[in-house]
Scaffold this motif. Structure first.
Motif, PDB file in Angstrom:
ATOM      1  N   VAL A 160       0.835  -1.201   0.000  1.00 12.46           N
ATOM      2  CA  VAL A 160       0.000   0.000   0.000  1.00 12.46           C
ATOM      3  C   VAL A 160       0.874   1.257   0.000  1.00 12.46           C
ATOM      4  O   VAL A 160       0.595   2.235  -0.706  1.00 12.46           O
ATOM      5  CB  VAL A 160      -0.955  -0.004   1.212  1.00 12.46           C
ATOM      6  N   ALA A 161       1.949   1.225   0.787  1.00 12.40           N
ATOM      7  CA  ALA A 161       2.852   2.376   0.843  1.00 12.40           C
ATOM      8  C   ALA A 161       3.509   2.618  -0.509  1.00 12.40           C
ATOM      9  O   ALA A 161       3.646   3.771  -0.948  1.00 12.40           O
ATOM     10  CB  ALA A 161       3.911   2.148   1.918  1.00 12.40           C
ATOM     11  N   ALA A 162       3.909   1.548  -1.182  1.00 18.13           N
ATOM     12  CA  ALA A 162       4.533   1.690  -2.506  1.00 18.13           C
ATOM     13  C   ALA A 162       3.536   2.267  -3.511  1.00 18.13           C
ATOM     14  O   ALA A 162       3.893   3.120  -4.330  1.00 18.13           O
ATOM     15  CB  ALA A 162       5.046   0.331  -2.974  1.00 18.13           C
ATOM     16  N   THR A 163       2.296   1.800  -3.444  1.00 14.45           N
ATOM     17  CA  THR A 163       1.262   2.318  -4.340  1.00 14.45           C
ATOM     18  C   THR A 163       0.997   3.799  -4.065  1.00 14.45           C
ATOM     19  O   THR A 163       0.843   4.605  -4.988  1.00 14.45           O
ATOM     20  CB  THR A 163      -0.037   1.518  -4.178  1.00 14.45           C
ATOM     21  N   ALA A 164       0.933   4.134  -2.778  1.00 12.93           N
ATOM     22  CA  ALA A 164       0.686   5.536  -2.408  1.00 12.93           C
ATOM     23  C   ALA A 164       1.803   6.444  -2.913  1.00 12.93           C
ATOM     24  O   ALA A 164       1.556   7.553  -3.412  1.00 12.93           O
ATOM     25  CB  ALA A 164       0.560   5.648  -0.889  1.00 12.93           C
ATOM     26  N   HIS A 165       3.043   5.971  -2.810  1.00 12.80           N
ATOM     27  CA  HIS A 165       4.174   6.776  -3.276  1.00 12.80           C
ATOM     28  C   HIS A 165       4.142   6.924  -4.793  1.00 12.80           C
ATOM     29  O   HIS A 165       4.417   8.012  -5.325  1.00 12.80           O
ATOM     30  CB  HIS A 165       5.480   6.108  -2.838  1.00 12.80           C
ATOM     31  N   ILE A 202       6.277   8.969   3.646  1.00 12.31           N
ATOM     32  CA  ILE A 202       7.130   8.465   4.713  1.00 12.31           C
ATOM     33  C   ILE A 202       7.056   6.941   4.771  1.00 12.31           C
ATOM     34  O   ILE A 202       6.109   6.326   4.277  1.00 12.31           O
ATOM     35  CB  ILE A 202       6.746   9.068   6.088  1.00 12.31           C
ATOM     36  N   HIS A 203       8.064   6.348   5.372  1.00  9.26           N
ATOM     37  CA  HIS A 203       8.142   4.896   5.464  1.00  9.26           C
ATOM     38  C   HIS A 203       7.034   4.360   6.357  1.00  9.26           C
ATOM     39  O   HIS A 203       6.597   5.034   7.302  1.00  9.26           O
ATOM     40  CB  HIS A 203       9.518   4.496   6.007  1.00  9.26           C
ATOM     41  N   ALA A 204       6.597   3.151   6.082  1.00 11.00           N
ATOM     42  CA  ALA A 204       5.504   2.555   6.847  1.00 11.00           C
ATOM     43  C   ALA A 204       5.841   2.489   8.336  1.00 11.00           C
ATOM     44  O   ALA A 204       4.979   2.746   9.190  1.00 11.00           O
ATOM     45  CB  ALA A 204       5.196   1.156   6.300  1.00 11.00           C
ATOM     46  N   ASP A 205       7.087   2.163   8.661  1.00 10.49           N
ATOM     47  CA  ASP A 205       7.470   2.073  10.076  1.00 10.49           C
ATOM     48  C   ASP A 205       7.342   3.426  10.771  1.00 10.49           C
ATOM     49  O   ASP A 205       6.951   3.508  11.940  1.00 10.49           O
ATOM     50  CB  ASP A 205       8.907   1.561  10.205  1.00 10.49           C
ATOM     51  N   GLU A 206       7.666   4.489  10.048  1.00 10.98           N
ATOM     52  CA  GLU A 206       7.542   5.831  10.628  1.00 10.98           C
ATOM     53  C   GLU A 206       6.079   6.201  10.836  1.00 10.98           C
ATOM     54  O   GLU A 206       5.717   6.837  11.829  1.00 10.98           O
ATOM     55  CB  GLU A 206       8.234   6.851   9.729  1.00 10.98           C
ATOM     56  N   VAL A 232      -0.842  13.692  11.602  1.00  8.90           N
ATOM     57  CA  VAL A 232      -0.776  13.748  10.145  1.00  8.90           C
ATOM     58  C   VAL A 232       0.507  14.447   9.717  1.00  8.90           C
ATOM     59  O   VAL A 232       0.927  15.422  10.328  1.00  8.90           O
ATOM     60  CB  VAL A 232      -2.008  14.496   9.561  1.00  8.90           C
ATOM     61  N   GLU A 233       1.145  13.923   8.678  1.00  4.08           N
ATOM     62  CA  GLU A 233       2.360  14.529   8.163  1.00  4.08           C
ATOM     63  C   GLU A 233       1.998  15.757   7.334  1.00  4.08           C
ATOM     64  O   GLU A 233       1.195  15.693   6.410  1.00  4.08           O
ATOM     65  CB  GLU A 233       3.116  13.536   7.281  1.00  4.08           C
ATOM     66  N   LEU A 234       2.558  16.900   7.688  1.00  6.03           N
ATOM     67  CA  LEU A 234       2.339  18.136   6.934  1.00  6.03           C
ATOM     68  C   LEU A 234       3.691  18.674   6.467  1.00  6.03           C
ATOM     69  O   LEU A 234       4.754  18.236   6.920  1.00  6.03           O
ATOM     70  CB  LEU A 234       1.658  19.188   7.814  1.00  6.03           C
TER      71      LEU A 234
END
Length: 321
Positions: free
Chosen positions: A167-172, A279-283, A307-309
């Motif tokens: 999912v993270a790869a797709t989002a990126h 950001i990385h999934a672990d983060e 949330v990351e801003l």
């Protein structure tokens, strides 16, 4: 490895070269065999098959003579034979290459020891394929079980890590965000101590079922560890995660599972949510964990968000309604 000796049958109908054709055919008919092996002193000299009998019948129609024919005048001489130590694959290749359906089986000295037919080989090959298919199904089931929590019947941490990476790869790649909600049962150790671990397991199952009923298609729930659960929300922002986690919190609250060691007198959950694109999934999990810690510190039975801003991280709190 399956060898010819594992599937060969006894020779069945056999004859000598000077036997009369009508006698050999009678023997084949009595034995319900489609071929006869012609031998001399145990060595294969020829084979009489249905194909040879068709040729004999054609000749008989022309000459009207058949009673005096010897097998040697009709048989296929020096037929293709297969070693008893040959593999099933080698036997099939021989039969296919030479367009034969019957293979006399010989030992190391060339003596006849059995017979294997095309049907025998195909049946065994089908059996092997069925066994392989069953093994593939079993391995698939084992892989599924290795990704599933046996108690809660949801994905385990291994499944969560694999799915979250995708999912993270797709989002990126698509520049679409995704979110997670890290949920934890409040005061669960005192619950287990008071009601027992069996009731604790039942409570976990009830909580998971209630949460799953609130989730959108495409969102997934995992057992992150112990009484912690993680919701993976592809294509979601922090607002979507807030609504998803709050629906889960309310659903658990509505279960009204008695909990004498909670200030709410019922079993509740707290949650930390986070959303990002780059950001990385672990983060992201670390952010959700910090938000969960705040939810615990502020009284539990609530959802806190992170949330990351561009300028950093903002945190909001959703108190129970």
């Amino acid at each position: 490895m399956t060898t010819v000796s594992d599937l060969m049958s006894s020779v069945g109908s056999s004859a000598r070269e000077d036997d009369l054709l009508v006698d050999v055919v009678a023997t084949m008919r009595a034995n319900n065999h489609s071929c006869a092996v012609i031998t001399a002193d145990g060595l294969v000299k020829g084979i009489l098959t249905e194909r040879d009998l068709v040729v004999a019948y054609s000749r008989a129609l022309q000459t009207g003579v058949i009673d005096s024919w010897e097998v040697s005048s009709i048989m296929t001489p020096d037929p293709v034979c297969v070693s008893q130590d040959a593999s099933l694959f080698e036997a099939l290749r021989l039969a296919r290459t030479h367009h034969v359906r019957h293979l006399p089986v010989i030992d190391g000295q060339g003596y006849l020891v059995g017979m294997v037919t095309h049907t025998d080989m195909i049946n065994l090959y089908v059996d092997i394929l069925e066994q392989q298919s069953a093994l593939i199904d079993a391995n698939t089931e084992l892989r599924a079980q290795s990704r599933e929590d046996p108690l809660l019947r949801i994905g385990n941490r291994r499944a969560m890590q694999a799915d979250m990476a995708k999912v993270a790869a797709t989002a990126h790649r698509t520049r679409q965000g995704y979110a997670i909600a890290l949920l934890d049962l409040d005061y669960f150790k005192p619950f287990n101590d008071h009601y027992g671990h069996v009731e604790g397991d039942h409570a976990l199952q009830a909580v998971v079922a209630a949460i799953k009923n609130t989730m959108r298609h495409g969102d997934t729930l995992y057992r992150y560890g112990g009484e912690e659960l993680l919701m993976l929300l592809p294509g979601s922002d922090i607002g979507d995660a807030s609504h998803a986690a709050e629906r889960a919190r309310q659903a658990v609250q509505l279960l009204a599972l008695s909990h004498q060691h909670s200030p709410y007198n019922i079993l509740t959950i707290s949650g930390g949510i986070a959303s990002a694109r780059h950001i990385h999934a672990d983060e992201l999990i670390a952010q959700a964990d910090k938000a969960l810690y705040r939810a615990k510190a502020e009284g539990r039975n609530r959802i806190c968000g992170s949330v990351e801003l561009a300028s950093g991280v903002s945190v909001d709190t959703l108190a129970p309604r």
